[in-house]
Design an enzyme around this catalytic site. Structure first.
Site: not given
Lengths: 184, 439, 265
Positions: A148-150, A163
Site C-alpha cells: 500500500c505505502h511501501g 511510513p
C-alpha cells in the site's frame, strides 16, 4: 408573569414552606430520570461490542508441524491474517545482527519470539501504518513489504523503512506442547 | 404555534439565533409555555407515553437491525443469536417485542379516551384523522415486524394476511404475487418486509409531528369538553404536565418492565419458536392480541371478499366518525345514555378480541349444544363475533348519529374552572378509581 | 350501574376463557414445581448437569440442538460455569466434554471432509446430516430440534416432562398407526418417538437415583435452561430495574404533588 397566558397560575417555584425539600425532590426526580436514560443507554451501546460467538472464536490453536522451514503459513485469527513463520538460521542471525542498529521501534529479536523457539515467529499480519497486509519476501531486509505505502519489515517483523510507525505486532500466544500453540 | 409567542430571548446568542432559526422559540411555545387545560386527568397522559414508546421502538429496532439477518435461512437463527450471544441482546429484543404490545395498549387507551370525551369533534377532526393514519401505519409496521423472526406464526400469519389481498376482484392475484415477489411467501418477501418495517416507523414519526401540530392549533380538549374560556382555565405545559406525564410514564414503565423481565413470552405464541416451515401450518393461526378484534370481524363473514371489506371497513369507519356524531356536547360525562352505549361498545371490542383468539366453531358455553342457525351453531364463536361485529358498526353508524339528535344531555358547565369542585365521578371504561380526584 | 355491568362482563369473560382450553383432545400437561419458576427462580446447576447427561446419552441420538455450543455449558449461568474460567473456552470440563464428541470439518490441506474432536467453540454435533436423513432413520417422522423446545410448546417444561413420562398402553377406541406410539400428551395421541427413557438408563455422576421421572425432570430442566440461558441474568437485571422504577415513580409523584399543590383542578 402577569402578561403571559399562564399568568393566572401560581408560580411553582415561589411559595412558602421549606424551599430545600422542594428543590431536593425536583432535583432527585431529574437525576433519577437521567439515571434511567443512562441505564438504558448502556445496553444499547454495549450491544455493539463483540458478541459471545465472536469472542468464542477469539482464541485458536495451531499445529506448528504444518509449517515447513523457510515458509510461512497465514491463518485467519480474529478476522485478521496471522503470519506463522518458520525462520531459517540465516534469517535469525540477520535479525539478531540488527538488534542494536538504528531502529524506529527498538526491540531485540529475542523479545519477539518465545524462549528457545527462535525459529517460530508469530505476527499479526497487518501493517501498522493503515492495516494493509504486507507480502512476504519483498523489500530490502528479507522480511515483509507492504504494497500500500511501501513500508518494509525485516526478518523479525521490525519496521525498517516507509511510513509505518511500529513493528508488526506479536499476539499473545503460548506453547501448549512442543509443536502446538494457542493464540489469544 | 397558535396565539402570540411569549418567548423573550435572554442572551445575545439567543437573539442572534432567534432572528435566523427560531428553534428555541418554537420549543418554548410548544412544550414549555403551551397553555393546557388544567383539568386533564390521567387518561390524557397516554400521548406522552405513546411518544416514548415510538422512540423506544425506533431505538431498539435500529439496534436489533445491526444483528438481524433478513434471509429465510438466517432470520430465525439470527434472532436466537441476539437472545443468546449479543451483549444485552435478550433485553433489547424483549423490549422491542413487548414494546409493540405496550405501544398498542397505550394507543387503545388513547383512542378510547378520545371517544369518551368526544375529542374527535370539531375543531379537532384533522387531529383525529391523523391519529387514525398513525394507527393504520402502526398496524402495518406491527405486521411486517411480526414476520421478521421467521417462526411458524410469522410465516403463516404472513401467508394468511397477504392472501387477503387476493380477495380483490380481477387484480387481486397479481397484486399478491407482486407483494410476495414470488409464488409464495419466501426469502424475497422477508427482505422487502424488513425494508418496510424499517421505513414505516419514520413515516409514523412524521405523521406524529403533524398530529402534534394539529393538536397545538385548537389546543387540548379536556374532560368537560368545554372550550377554554380564559387564562384561568389553563396552566403552562411545563412543569405542570411534564411532571404529570413523567409520573404516568414511569408507572407505565413498571408494567412494561414486568413483561420484559419476568414474562417476556407471555404475549407471544409458542409456535413462533419453531422455525418457519412452509409445508406445515400450526394448529391455530392467530394474530397478536392487538389485532384479534379485526381478525374476528374477518372470520365472522362466510364470504372472503366481504370479510376483507368489513375488516377494513371497521377501521375506515373511524375516519368518518367526526361527521357521524351529531351531538352538541363533547364529553360523555354529560351524556348518561351515550355513556351506556359506549360501555357496551368497549365490551364489544373485548368480546371481539376473545372471538378472534378462538376457533370459529368452538362453543361459547361448553355444556350447551345450541340450535343450528344458517351455517353455524348459534352457540359458537362465529355467531358471537357476528353479533359483536354488528354492534361495532351499529355503534358508529346508527347509535352515534341518532343519539345526538334524540338524547337530553345533562347541564354542561360554563367553563373549565366553574365545575372544578363538583364534577360527577365518572371516567372512561376501566377506571376503577376516578383518577382526576387526585391532586 | 356501569360499574356493575363491568363486573358481569368480567365474569362472562372468565366463562368464555374456560372452554377454549378444554376444547382440544390433547391431555393437559401435569403441573410441576420448577426451581426456575417465578421472578426469583434459579436453575439448579446439578440438575442441569444431570439433564445435559440425559440429553447427551439419550436424546442426542436423534435430536439436534443447533443453537447450542459447548461453550454455552461453561458460560455464566451455565451448568459447568466455573468463576476461575471467565472464558468458557478454557474451562477444562467443557473442553473434555467437547473433546469426546466428533464433529465434521474440512481438512485445510486436502479439502476432504474429516471428523475431528470438537472444541468449546463448536456446536453440539447434529445426529443426522440433513432433514431427509433424519426422516429416513425415524420412519418418516422428523425429530425436532431441541434448542428452544421449552419455549416452542405450550406448557413448556410441564409439557416436556409430561410427554416423556406420558407413554401408556393404547386405550380402547384409539387406533395408533404402525410405527407410532400412544402418548396422551402429544397432539393427536400418536407420536413417532418410542419411549426414550427407562429406569437406570443414565448413571448420574452425583449419585441421584436414575428413575424415569428423575431423568425426565432433569432433561426438562436442561431444555428449559438451553431455551433461555439468559433467564437468570434477565431476572436479576429486572429486579434492579423494578426497584429503580418504583423509587423513580415515587420521586416523580412527590414532585408532581408539590408542583400542583396550589392549582385547583
Amino acid at each position: 408573569m402577569a402578561d403571559t397566558v399562564v399568568g393566572a397560575n401560581p408560580d411553582p417555584h415561589a411559595s412558602g414552606d421549606d424551599p430545600n425539600r422542594r428543590d431536593f425532590i425536583h432535583i432527585a426526580a431529574g437525576v433519577a430520570a437521567v439515571g434511567l436514560v443512562g441505564g438504558l443507554a448502556w445496553p444499547l451501546i454495549n450491544q455493539m461490542n463483540p458478541a459471545g460467538d465472536t469472542l468464542a472464536l477469539a482464541s485458536i490453536e495451531f499445529d506448528l508441524s504444518k509449517v515447513v522451514e523457510g515458509q510461512q503459513v497465514v491463518v485467519k485469527w480474529r478476522g485478521k491474517p496471522l503470519f506463522v513463520r518458520y525462520r531459517t538460521a540465516k534469517e535469525i542471525a540477520a535479525a539478531i545482527k540488527d538488534d542494536h542498529s538504528d531502529l524506529r521501534d527498538p526491540a531485540t529479536d529475542e523479545s519477539r519470539h518465545k524462549p528457545g523457539k527462535a525459529q517460530f515467529l508469530i505476527l499479526i499480519g497487518t501493517c501498522t501504518h493503515l492495516g494493509c497486509v504486507p507480502t512476504f519476501g519483498g523489500g530490502d531486509y528479507g522480511g515483509w513489504f507492504c504494497p500500500c505505502h511501501g513500508s518494509v519489515y525485516d526478518t523479525s517483523g521490525r519496521i525498517r523503512k516507509g511510513p509505518a510507525p511500529l513493528n508488526l505486532a506479536v499476539p499473545d500466544y503460548s506453547f501448549l506442547s512442543d509443536s502446538k500453540v494457542k493464540v489469544g | 404555534m397558535s396565539g402570540h409567542s411569549t418567548y423573550e430571548p435572554k442572551s445575545g446568542f439567543e437573539r442572534w439565533l432567534d432572528s435566523r432559526l427560531p428553534i428555541i422559540r418554537f420549543a418554548n411555545d410548544t412544550i414549555v409555555t403551551f397553555p393546557t387545560p388544567k383539568n386533564l386527568n390521567y387518561w390524557w397522559t397516554f400521548g406522552g407515553i405513546l411518544s416514548l414508546m415510538l422512540g423506544m421502538q425506533i431505538v431498539t429496532g435500529i439496534v436489533l437491525a445491526m444483528h438481524y439477518v433478513p434471509s429465510a435461512d438466517g432470520a430465525f437463527n439470527s434472532v436466537q443469536r441476539i437472545m443468546r450471544d449479543v451483549n444485552y441482546g435478550w433485553l433489547i429484543r424483549n423490549l422491542h417485542a413487548n414494546g409493540a404490545s405496550m405501544f398498542f395498549l397505550a394507543v387503545y387507551m388513547h383512542m378510547f379516551r378520545n371517544l369518551y370525551y368526544g375529542s374527535y369533534k370539531a375543531p379537532r377532526e384533522v387531529l383525529w384523522i391523523l391519529g387514525c393514519v398513525i394507527y393504520l401505519l402502526m398496524i402495518g409496521t406491527a405486521f411486517f415486524g411480526y414476520v421478521l423472526p421467521w417462526g411458524q406464526m410469522s410465516f403463516h400469519g404472513a401467508v394468511v394476511i397477504t392472501n387477503l389481498i387476493g380477495a380483490i376482484p380481477v387484480i387481486g392475484p397479481s397484486v399478491t404475487t407482486w407483494l410476495w415477489g414470488g409464488f409464495a411467501v419466501d426469502n424475497a418477501t422477508l427482505n422487502r418486509f424488513f425494508s418496510l418495517h424499517y421505513l414505516l416507523p419514520f413515516m409514523i414519526a412524521g405523521v406524529v409531528g403533524l398530529h402534534i401540530w394539529a393538536l397545538h392549533v385548537p389546543g387540548n380538549n379536556n374532560p368537560t369538553g368545554v372550550n377554554v374560556k380564559s387564562a384561568e382555565d389553563t396552566v403552562s405545559f411545563h412543569p405542570y404536565y411534564t411532571v404529570k406525564d413523567g409520573f404516568a410514564i414511569s408507572v407505565f414503565l413498571i408494567m412494561y418492565a414486568v413483561f420484559v423481565f419476568f414474562m417476556p413470552d407471555a404475549l407471544g405464541d409458542a409456535a413462533n419458536y419453531v422455525q418457519a416451515n412452509p409445508l406445515v401450518t400450526p394448529q391455530h393461526i392467530v394474530p397478536e392480541w392487538y389485532l384479534l378484534p379485526f381478525y374476528a370481524i374477518l372470520r365472522a363473514v362466510p364470504n372472503k371478499l366481504m370479510g376483507v371489506i368489513l375488516m377494513f371497513g371497521a377501521i375506515a369507519t373511524l375516519f368518518v366518525l367526526p361527521w357521524l356524531d351529531t351531538s352538541k356536547v363533547r364529553s360523555l360525562r354529560y351524556r348518561p345514555t351515550a355513556r351506556l352505549y359506549y360501555g357496551i361498545f368497549f365490551l364489544t371490542c373485548i368480546v371481539l378480541g376473545f372471538c378472534g383468539a378462538h376457533s370459529p366453531d368452538d362453543p361459547v358455553i361448553p355444556a350447551i349444544s345450541g340450535p343450528q342457525l344458517l351455517d353455524a351453531n348459534l352457540n359458537s364463536f362465529v355467531w358471537l363475533s357476528r353479533i359483536a361485529a354488528l354492534y361495532y358498526f351499529a355503534y358508529f353508524w346508527v347509535i352515534t348519529p341518532l343519539l345526538g339528535l334524540t338524547e337530553t344531555p345533562l347541564p354542561v358547565p360554563e367553563s373549565i374552572s366553574s365545575p372544578v369542585l363538583s364534577h360527577p365521578a365518572s371516567a372512561p371504561v376501566g377506571a376503577v378509581a376516578s383518577p382526576e380526584k387526585r391532586g | 350501574m356501569l360499574r356493575k355491568g363491568f363486573a358481569f362482563a368480567a365474569l362472562g369473560l372468565v366463562l368464555l376463557a374456560g372452554p377454549a382450553l378444554a376444547a382440544t383432545t390433547q391431555e393437559e400437561p401435569k403441573h410441576l414445581e420448577w426451581s426456575f419458576d417465578g421472578p426469583f427462580g434459579k436453575f439448579d446447576k446439578q440438575q442441569v448437569q444431570r439433564g445435559y447427561k440425559v440429553y447427551r446419552e439419550v436424546c442426542s441420538a436423534c435430536h439436534s440442538m443447533n443453537l447450542m455450543y459447548f461453550r454455552n455449558l461453561g458460560q455464566t449461568g451455565g451448568p459447568f460455569y466455573d468463576p476461575k474460567y471467565q472464558n468458557p473456552n478454557d474451562n477444562p470440563i467443557v473442553k473434555s466434554l467437547a473433546h469426546d464428541i466428533q464433529v465434521k470439518d474440512i481438512d485445510p490441506d486436502t479439502g476432504d471432509v474429516i471428523s475431528r474432536p470438537a472444541t468449546p467453540a463448536d456446536k453440539f454435533a447434529p445426529p443426522f446430516p440433513n432433514e431427509p436423513a433424519a426422516r429416513a432413520s425415524n420412519g418418516g417422522a422428523l425429530p425436532p430440534d431441541l434448542s428452544v423446545m421449552s419455549k416452542a410448546r405450550e406448557g413448556g417444561s410441564d409439557y416436556v416432562y409430561s410427554l416423556l413420562t406420558g407413554f401408556s398402553n393404547t386405550p380402547r377406541g384409539v387406533t395408533v398407526p404402525p410405527g407410532k406410539y400412544y402418548n396422551a400428551y402429544f397432539p393427536g395421541g400418536a407420536i413417532g418417538m418410542p419411549p426414550p427413557l427407562t429406569d437406570g438408563k443414565v448413571t448420574f455422576d452425583d449419585g441421584t437415583a436414575s428413575t424415569i421421572k428423575q431423568e425426565a425432570k432433569d432433561v426438562a430442566v436442561f431444555l428449559a435452561w438451553a431455551s433461555d440461558p439468559k433467564a437468570e441474568e434477565r431476572k436479576a437485571f429486572g429486579f434492579g430495574a423494578m426497584i429503580y422504577l418504583l423509587i423513580f415513580s415515587g420521586l416523580l409523584y412527590a414532585s408532581y404533588r408539590r408542583i400542583w399543590r396550589n392549582v385547583a383542578h
